[in-house]
Design a protein around this motif. Sequence first.
Motif, mmCIF file in Angstrom:
data_model
loop_
_atom_site.group_PDB
_atom_site.id
_atom_site.type_symbol
_atom_site.label_atom_id
_atom_site.label_comp_id
_atom_site.label_asym_id
_atom_site.label_seq_id
_atom_site.Cartn_x
_atom_site.Cartn_y
_atom_site.Cartn_z
ATOM 1 N N GLY A 395 0.795 -1.221 0.000
ATOM 2 C CA GLY A 395 0.000 0.000 0.000
ATOM 3 C C GLY A 395 0.818 1.257 0.000
ATOM 4 O O GLY A 395 1.352 1.673 -1.019
ATOM 5 N N ASN A 396 1.006 1.848 1.186
ATOM 6 C CA ASN A 396 1.584 3.195 1.213
ATOM 7 C C ASN A 396 3.104 3.222 1.355
ATOM 8 O O ASN A 396 3.700 4.283 1.393
ATOM 9 C CB ASN A 396 0.955 4.003 2.357
ATOM 10 C CG ASN A 396 1.212 3.380 3.725
ATOM 11 O OD1 ASN A 396 2.116 2.561 3.885
ATOM 12 N ND2 ASN A 396 0.419 3.755 4.708
ATOM 13 N N GLY A 397 3.737 2.084 1.431
ATOM 14 C CA GLY A 397 5.194 2.053 1.486
ATOM 15 C C GLY A 397 5.778 2.310 2.856
ATOM 16 O O GLY A 397 6.994 2.344 3.014
ATOM 17 N N THR A 398 4.947 2.490 3.877
ATOM 18 C CA THR A 398 5.465 2.767 5.217
ATOM 19 C C THR A 398 4.956 1.796 6.273
ATOM 20 O O THR A 398 5.553 1.636 7.314
ATOM 21 C CB THR A 398 5.089 4.189 5.663
ATOM 22 O OG1 THR A 398 3.662 4.328 5.645
ATOM 23 C CG2 THR A 398 5.700 5.214 4.726
ATOM 24 N N ASP A 399 3.845 1.143 6.007
ATOM 25 C CA ASP A 399 3.279 0.250 7.017
ATOM 26 C C ASP A 399 2.400 -0.779 6.331
ATOM 27 O O ASP A 399 1.936 -0.586 5.211
ATOM 28 C CB ASP A 399 2.451 1.042 8.033
ATOM 29 C CG ASP A 399 2.248 0.272 9.324
ATOM 30 O OD1 ASP A 399 2.822 -0.837 9.449
ATOM 31 O OD2 ASP A 399 1.539 0.780 10.191
ATOM 32 N N LEU A 400 2.174 -1.880 7.020
ATOM 33 C CA LEU A 400 1.301 -2.913 6.476
ATOM 34 C C LEU A 400 -0.103 -2.767 7.059
ATOM 35 O O LEU A 400 -0.258 -2.464 8.240
ATOM 36 C CB LEU A 400 1.830 -4.308 6.825
ATOM 37 C CG LEU A 400 3.138 -4.734 6.161
ATOM 38 C CD1 LEU A 400 3.506 -6.141 6.616
ATOM 39 C CD2 LEU A 400 3.019 -4.701 4.654
ATOM 40 N N PRO A 401 -1.129 -3.029 6.251
ATOM 41 C CA PRO A 401 -2.507 -2.927 6.763
ATOM 42 C C PRO A 401 -2.907 -4.167 7.539
ATOM 43 O O PRO A 401 -3.787 -4.927 7.116
ATOM 44 C CB PRO A 401 -3.319 -2.780 5.471
ATOM 45 C CG PRO A 401 -2.530 -3.544 4.459
ATOM 46 C CD PRO A 401 -1.084 -3.324 4.816
ATOM 47 N N ILE A 402 -2.208 -4.407 8.662
ATOM 48 C CA ILE A 402 -2.503 -5.595 9.452
ATOM 49 C C ILE A 402 -3.959 -5.557 9.908
ATOM 50 O O ILE A 402 -4.453 -4.563 10.409
ATOM 51 C CB ILE A 402 -1.577 -5.691 10.685
ATOM 52 C CG1 ILE A 402 -0.109 -5.674 10.233
ATOM 53 C CG2 ILE A 402 -1.876 -6.941 11.480
ATOM 54 C CD1 ILE A 402 0.276 -6.793 9.313
ATOM 55 N N GLY A 403 -4.615 -6.671 9.758
ATOM 56 C CA GLY A 403 -6.032 -6.768 10.074
ATOM 57 C C GLY A 403 -6.695 -7.530 8.954
ATOM 58 O O GLY A 403 -6.833 -7.047 7.838
ATOM 59 N N CYS A 404 -7.064 -8.754 9.224
ATOM 60 C CA CYS A 404 -7.483 -9.665 8.175
ATOM 61 C C CYS A 404 -8.901 -9.382 7.690
ATOM 62 O O CYS A 404 -9.749 -8.905 8.423
ATOM 63 C CB CYS A 404 -7.412 -11.108 8.678
ATOM 64 S SG CYS A 404 -5.800 -11.562 9.336
ATOM 65 N N SER A 405 -9.126 -9.727 6.406
ATOM 66 C CA SER A 405 -10.482 -9.705 5.883
ATOM 67 C C SER A 405 -11.280 -10.815 6.556
ATOM 68 O O SER A 405 -10.737 -11.836 6.966
ATOM 69 C CB SER A 405 -10.459 -9.960 4.376
ATOM 70 O OG SER A 405 -9.721 -8.976 3.708
#
Length: 549
Positions: A395-405
């Motif tokens: 995504g934004n290159g700085t963090d992962l969108p942790i949190g599952c679908s």
Amino acid sequence: MTWEEIAKAKKASVDDAIPSEWRLEKNPTANKVRNVGEYLDETLPARENSITSCTVTELAGKISRGELSAIEVTKAFCHRAALTHQLTTCCSEIFFERAYKKAEELDEYFKKNGKTVGPLHGVPISLKDQVNLEGIDSAIGYVSLVNKPKNKDEVSNIAKILENAGAVFYVKTTTPMAMMSGCTSSNIYGYTYNSYNRLLSSGGSSGGEGALIGARGSPLGFGTDIGGSIREPSCFHGLYGLRGCSNRLPYCNVTNSFAHAPVLASVIGPMAWDLDDLKLVTKLIIDSEPWMDDPKVPPIPWREVTDYPKKLCFAFVSDDGAARPHPPIERALQMCKDALVAQGHEVIDWEPPVSFIECRDLGASIYGADGYKEIADECAKSGEPIVREVMVLAGNGTDLPIGCSHVHEHWEQNKLRYEYQQKVDKYWKSTAQQTSTGRPVDAIITPLWETCSFKCEDIDMFSSAYSSTFNILDYAAVTTPVTTADKTLDSKDETYTPISDHDRAIHEYYDPELFHGTPVGLQVVTPRYEEERAIYLSGKLRDALSERR
């Protein structure tokens, strides 16, 4: 030990596996030596160059006739691979002594029995890091998986098939962390550079394979592809690469990220600089009946393409709707059109009801269905940071969108994929109304990327939809070399008006001097489970281009 110490020690152990007499006293800069293959041709002995310029078919034939020994062939490729690694950082594992022992055993067998053990007797084959071999790591770019060699029960099925045919394994090649990037980078090895142009990226995630084979440090190797990971490095290095359909070739016991994800699975396939070799090895694997040992493999035997119609029709894609391809790629498309028409074939435009952008976006949502939790968890085991290149994909290159679908959301992704497949299949069938052959188009020809490659640090600029679209559709595809970028032929179009900021950025990125000499490839795409046809039609394109030269 800290993760930094583990990573440093692992990289050093790979470098230390190179014999001292093969180590470069001084690594020439990329500005001084751009093309590794040309540099090695000038510096290596003529005898070795004559061996490493042979195709797999030629090597196997010479060994079977006693003109070459397995040990001489193996040493020639080991030497070239060692030098290529020092110039590109393409190897994750080096085990030359093990390869020599195997080659000597094969030579002894040939001397004693007067025949070879199989069609690949004595032929060196390289493997992407994730292909498991006994006693060797499959770290796939993670520090946490370093120094955890696989046991004999974990050996990949495809490695067993190749070894039974007489192949000699001698190196495994680099991948990006988790194999989830179009640029090969990890905290262990750093970047892997393009062996045709060391100022640029080798691509990913089979970037190590691309760089090694591109410099002829291997005659053929195996990569994997979940969004373009065989095809991108193949195009960037002037190689043929097969992205087969789901499980057509056995993936059993191949280490993977998101290994059991049910919606969009990775596939394994060969990469080579000779199309006939690609066919030889694919047929060999299918003829071994891999479905007997891997329940995911459909029992589809090899179906030789015979009595195919003389007049063909190819559908061409000029761009993905997001960014205009660079001038060398546009020239390659026109070269293919002209060559095919000159052979009496027909070309039309491909305008499906589902766009490349829609397929790309769906693929991205599927890759991140778990919020990239697996990657975060694996990195947490060693404490290493997640590399920027994976962050870019997320995504934004700085963090992962942790949190599952939620599971039902994942099923909806699968439903949408199924709908896309049905719509495009229907459209493909409908093209029969546009062709003079009375049949639907025989294949699609598209770019693989907007550019011929890119600087490693610039991966965040790109979001090519050409590759992941065919993972979503699960079509077969073979990358096909067409030409190389030429600063005198591929001038920048200063009159072009971009359609978006992204298109403008890609347009402005083109530098004729930077890309000069870099390979330009396209992909030939056929319907599901038509790998034989994809290889055949890639050959038709190759032959048509050859006639025009």
